[in-house]
Each structure stands twice: as C-alpha cells, then as structure tokens.
Design a protein around this motif. Sequence first.
Motif, PDB file in Angstrom:
ATOM      1  N   UNK A 173       2.813   8.391  -9.960  1.00  0.00           N
ATOM      2  CA  UNK A 173       3.407   8.051  -8.368  1.00  0.00           C
ATOM      3  C   UNK A 173       4.446   9.228  -7.879  1.00  0.00           C
ATOM      4  N   UNK A 174       5.327   9.443  -8.891  1.00  0.00           N
ATOM      5  CA  UNK A 174       6.268  10.599  -8.453  1.00  0.00           C
ATOM      6  C   UNK A 174       5.728  11.877  -8.272  1.00  0.00           C
ATOM      7  N   UNK A 175       4.808  12.439  -9.274  1.00  0.00           N
ATOM      8  CA  UNK A 175       4.103  13.489  -8.891  1.00  0.00           C
ATOM      9  C   UNK A 175       3.374  13.762  -7.502  1.00  0.00           C
ATOM     10  N   UNK A 176       2.885  12.421  -7.285  1.00  0.00           N
ATOM     11  CA  UNK A 176       1.641  12.528  -6.038  1.00  0.00           C
ATOM     12  C   UNK A 176       2.984  12.540  -5.009  1.00  0.00           C
ATOM     13  N   UNK A 181       5.411  15.185  -0.241  1.00  0.00           N
ATOM     14  CA  UNK A 181       6.764  15.702   0.461  1.00  0.00           C
ATOM     15  C   UNK A 181       6.951  16.965   0.479  1.00  0.00           C
ATOM     16  N   UNK A 182       6.314  17.844  -0.707  1.00  0.00           N
ATOM     17  CA  UNK A 182       6.466  19.147  -0.303  1.00  0.00           C
ATOM     18  C   UNK A 182       5.407  19.975   0.675  1.00  0.00           C
ATOM     19  N   UNK A 183       4.174  19.217   0.763  1.00  0.00           N
ATOM     20  CA  UNK A 183       3.095  19.928   1.565  1.00  0.00           C
ATOM     21  C   UNK A 183       2.074  20.643   0.522  1.00  0.00           C
ATOM     22  N   UNK A 191      -5.361  12.798   2.197  1.00  0.00           N
ATOM     23  CA  UNK A 191      -6.179  11.756   2.756  1.00  0.00           C
ATOM     24  C   UNK A 191      -5.778  10.364   2.498  1.00  0.00           C
ATOM     25  N   UNK A 192      -5.454  10.607   1.268  1.00  0.00           N
ATOM     26  CA  UNK A 192      -5.071   9.080   0.644  1.00  0.00           C
ATOM     27  C   UNK A 192      -3.857   8.543   1.360  1.00  0.00           C
ATOM     28  N   UNK A 193      -3.023   9.362   1.728  1.00  0.00           N
ATOM     29  CA  UNK A 193      -1.726   9.241   2.641  1.00  0.00           C
ATOM     30  C   UNK A 193      -2.170   8.702   3.958  1.00  0.00           C
ATOM     31  N   UNK A 194      -3.033   9.449   4.498  1.00  0.00           N
ATOM     32  CA  UNK A 194      -3.555   9.189   6.022  1.00  0.00           C
ATOM     33  C   UNK A 194      -4.305   8.070   6.206  1.00  0.00           C
ATOM     34  N   UNK A 227      18.683  -2.693 -17.313  1.00  0.00           N
ATOM     35  CA  UNK A 227      17.796  -3.380 -16.302  1.00  0.00           C
ATOM     36  C   UNK A 227      18.198  -2.600 -14.941  1.00  0.00           C
ATOM     37  N   UNK A 228      17.406  -2.078 -14.120  1.00  0.00           N
ATOM     38  CA  UNK A 228      17.609  -1.331 -12.650  1.00  0.00           C
ATOM     39  C   UNK A 228      16.743  -2.003 -11.864  1.00  0.00           C
ATOM     40  N   UNK A 229      17.277  -2.037 -10.542  1.00  0.00           N
ATOM     41  CA  UNK A 229      16.613  -2.234  -9.247  1.00  0.00           C
ATOM     42  C   UNK A 229      15.887  -0.958  -8.801  1.00  0.00           C
ATOM     43  N   UNK A 230      14.519  -0.921  -8.469  1.00  0.00           N
ATOM     44  CA  UNK A 230      13.783   0.116  -8.112  1.00  0.00           C
ATOM     45  C   UNK A 230      13.047  -0.221  -6.934  1.00  0.00           C
ATOM     46  N   UNK A 231      12.956   0.513  -5.869  1.00  0.00           N
ATOM     47  CA  UNK A 231      12.544   0.439  -4.740  1.00  0.00           C
ATOM     48  C   UNK A 231      10.979   1.306  -4.969  1.00  0.00           C
ATOM     49  N   UNK A 232      10.106   0.986  -4.295  1.00  0.00           N
ATOM     50  CA  UNK A 232       8.798   1.346  -4.399  1.00  0.00           C
ATOM     51  C   UNK A 232       8.658   2.464  -3.810  1.00  0.00           C
ATOM     52  N   UNK A 233       8.001   3.637  -4.037  1.00  0.00           N
ATOM     53  CA  UNK A 233       7.616   4.891  -3.404  1.00  0.00           C
ATOM     54  C   UNK A 233       6.647   4.535  -2.438  1.00  0.00           C
ATOM     55  N   UNK A 234       6.467   5.346  -1.443  1.00  0.00           N
ATOM     56  CA  UNK A 234       5.546   5.265  -0.325  1.00  0.00           C
ATOM     57  C   UNK A 234       4.068   5.325  -0.834  1.00  0.00           C
ATOM     58  N   UNK A 235       4.071   6.349  -1.813  1.00  0.00           N
ATOM     59  CA  UNK A 235       2.718   6.474  -2.271  1.00  0.00           C
ATOM     60  C   UNK A 235       2.095   5.298  -2.825  1.00  0.00           C
TER      61      UNK A 235
END
Length: 486
Positions: A173-176, A181-183, A191-194, A227-235
């Motif tokens: 997920x982070x790679x995508x 983000x970099x374009x 298109x997956x984002x769109x 143990x950490x709290x992690x918010x999801x990435x937009x992807x």
Amino acid sequence: MPIRPHQVQAVPKPLVEGLEKLREDLTIPEDFSVEVHDAALHAARYPRLPELDRTDLEFVTIDPEGSRDLDQAVFIETSGSGYIVWYAIADVAAFVSPGDPLDLEAHIRGQTLYGPHKRTPLHPPELSEDAASLLENETRPAVLWRITLDEKGHQTARTVRRALVRSRAQYTYREVQDALDRGTASEPLQLLKTVGLLREHIEHERGGVSLQIPEQEVETSNGEWHIVHRSALPIEGWNAQISLLTGMAAADIMLDARVGLLRTLPPADAASLRTLRETAKALRIDWPPDMDYPEFVRTLDPQRPDHAAMLYSCTLLFRGAGYLAFNGQRPDNAQHAALATHYAHVTAPLRRLVDRYAGEVCLAVCAGEPVPEWVATALAQLPREMESSNRKASAYERGIVNMVETFMLSPHVGKEFTGTVVEVDETGEKGRFIIRNPAVEAGIRGVDLPFGQEIRVRLVDADLRNGQSRFELVCSEAVLSATADC
C-alpha cells in the motif's frame, strides 16, 4: 476498536507462554496433518486449469508488506467515457475438491487467523502462499471478474469466468500511495484512484458508511514490541472499493438467480440513533438535526480524542453482521446496512471459506449452468460455520492485543497514565478508555465516568500469562483542568 495483529519476528520469551496458552484455550491448530499436506502437494502439481488465457491483462497485487497469500489482482482500463474493472481472484476450487482432505479441513477452520508470531492459514501454505496465490510473474488459475462502469463510476454490466492470469508486480500500500503522491504511478494505478474516488462518492450518495477508526497494530522495532494506532492510507480505501464493487456485483448475480449467500447487517433502530445523538451532545460535538447519520460520521476526525470516542460509539450501531443463505426465492431484509446495499463475500477465498462457495454460484449463473450440487448442499450450513469461525477469530485477535499490551505495561506497574473514556455503561461506573501512547485500550471502574473526556489512571496489575491489565481511576478531566497535580 479494530484490531490488526501482524506477523512479526523475535517473539519475546515472556510472551510465548501466554500466546500459546491463548491458542490452546481457543483450540487453534498448530499445523495441518500429514494427509492434508500431502493433498496440498498433489493439488499443487495437478490443478484444474481453465482454457481461457488472459495473461495479456496487466494485473498487479496491492497488499500489506510481507503478504504471501494473495487473493486479488487488479487491472483497470478506460472504455469510451467509462471504465472496465478486471479483478482476478485466486481460484481455490482449481485445487480443492468437494469432500477431499483440503475441503474438510477448510470447513473446520473457516478462515485464516493472523497473529504477530505465527499465521494459522485456512489452506496449507503449499497452496495459500504458493501454487494458488497470485504471486508476481506467476501464471495462475483465477476467477476473473469483468465489471464495466460509466463515467461516474456506476456499474453497467458484470460477468465472471475462469481464466489464466499473471500478476506483473506485487506492491505494498505504501509503495502505491507514494507513487500516486509523486505522480509516477502507472496509468492503471492512477485509474484505481480515479475509480476508487468515484465509488466512494457513490457510497456517500447511497448512504453507506465507512468508519475511519485508527487501528491497533502489533509491530516490532529494534527487537522491541509495540502496539500503535495506525490510520489507513487513502489507497487502502480506494482498493477496498474494488473489492466492495465486486461483492455488490456478486450479490446482484445471486439475487437475480435466487440462489447464493449474502453478507448481511441489520439496520440500526431508532432508539439506538437517538442514543447516538445524545452521545454527540454529551461530547459537545455538533450534530445538526437535519444531518443524517452517514453525513455526520464523515465530519468526524479520528485524530481528535472526542471524535475518536464518537466513532467508537458509532460501531455499536452496526453489530450483528452475518451470512444469509437462500435457494429458490429472493430473500427479504438481506441488505448490508453499513454499505446500504446488497453485498457478498467473494474476493478472499484463500483466507475465508465462504468466498469459494459464493464465487462458484456466480460462475455457474454467468455460464448459464446449474449451481454445482456440492455448493447448493453446503449453502445452508455455511452461515453457522462462519459465525463460529468469526467468534474464534475475534477472541484470538483481542487476546493477542491484550497480551502485548500487558507485556508492554508490565514494567510500569504503579505508574500513572492519561487516557480518554470511550465507552460507559448505563450505570456510569464501568467503561473503557484509550491511552494514546502507548496505544492501549482497557477497562476501568469509577463513579460518574466522564464519557469522551480525559481521566488519570494508575496501573495496579499486569498479568502476562492471562493477558490482563488492571487500572484504577485517579482523577477525571474536571480535576485535571483545575490542577496539574491530582
């Protein structure tokens, strides 16, 4: 609060005994029998391969780092003013036959269980992490969905059939997200984002709700567990929309054919919604009378303690999810309330038993063939099997996090912490609170616990073997605001 324990290395010795006791208490198997492993090896050598070859489609997989059990691969292209979503799902039925050792064991397990120290898979790793997994640059049999969308992202047609596919790349997920983000992301990923954004908009219009609650994760760093709290990435949300789209398409196919298996969730009742509005009032969060529940949820920021408490309360509205099997008539009251539509699980057959069966129904219907007898016979029992499996999975995940929380806290018995109260019972004397750092959720008893507000607590005990930490209330926000030393 959602719990997501990930598999990590170097289990601290003090945790081993507690984790193994938890597995023993829940009767979680350690391994597959020799018979099941032998059956998996044989199936891996002699899969039932489809005639259709769609290895020309440029599929990729997007999963958490280190994943090997890859259920889904995606490829999206434009078609006129709209889009074609190709979604390849691992074809477990190409390897598993009705009533064979692999099938019988899968019915016992129900789903894959994930822990920080070991994975307990639904299918042997010879299949789930190798021959059946949609691994990079490997040709695999797949259940191939083709879903067409108009320019606004609405579904216009869907079909599914078996085909050979080959994933071009395995992304995290982070790679995508970074590439987007970099374009520098490829056109299909753009298109997956769109499409993901279009489908999120449709979800909002439909009245669907996705609660963005930070998840608790177990992770290691420099040999230490946290143990950490992690918010999801937009992807993650955009990728999830493709899975949801496919599940909705599958539900439509099965409902039209009057046979299948749906994932359902009853709607919240009026009394619960009134209680939720009172909760917002108690937390001093503005909820205008003319704003409906889904719109209100989208105004909440999970990083704010009072909003996090509100989101936690919102989860109470949507309990009671289950499965509904039907054969011969279209069922009533079969929607998934959080999604505000009909929905089915079909996209994770390597990790969840029910998906293989729902997928087989859709394949038969789209091919104009009768649903296989082995599928039709099993439909009625699957809801009970999955309910039992889900209870075990929830108990296991909660137990793991409790164990790691207790391990982290054990050196700090007697120490005081500041937390936010996120749940209070009707008496006001029993509830739960969250500490942000370290990321811990625990129970507390007191008088007039201040829901949504900060409290000061003291750790009085940490029982590592049973994964139980006990806190006592020191003071509440009213006192904290009056003096820095309570």
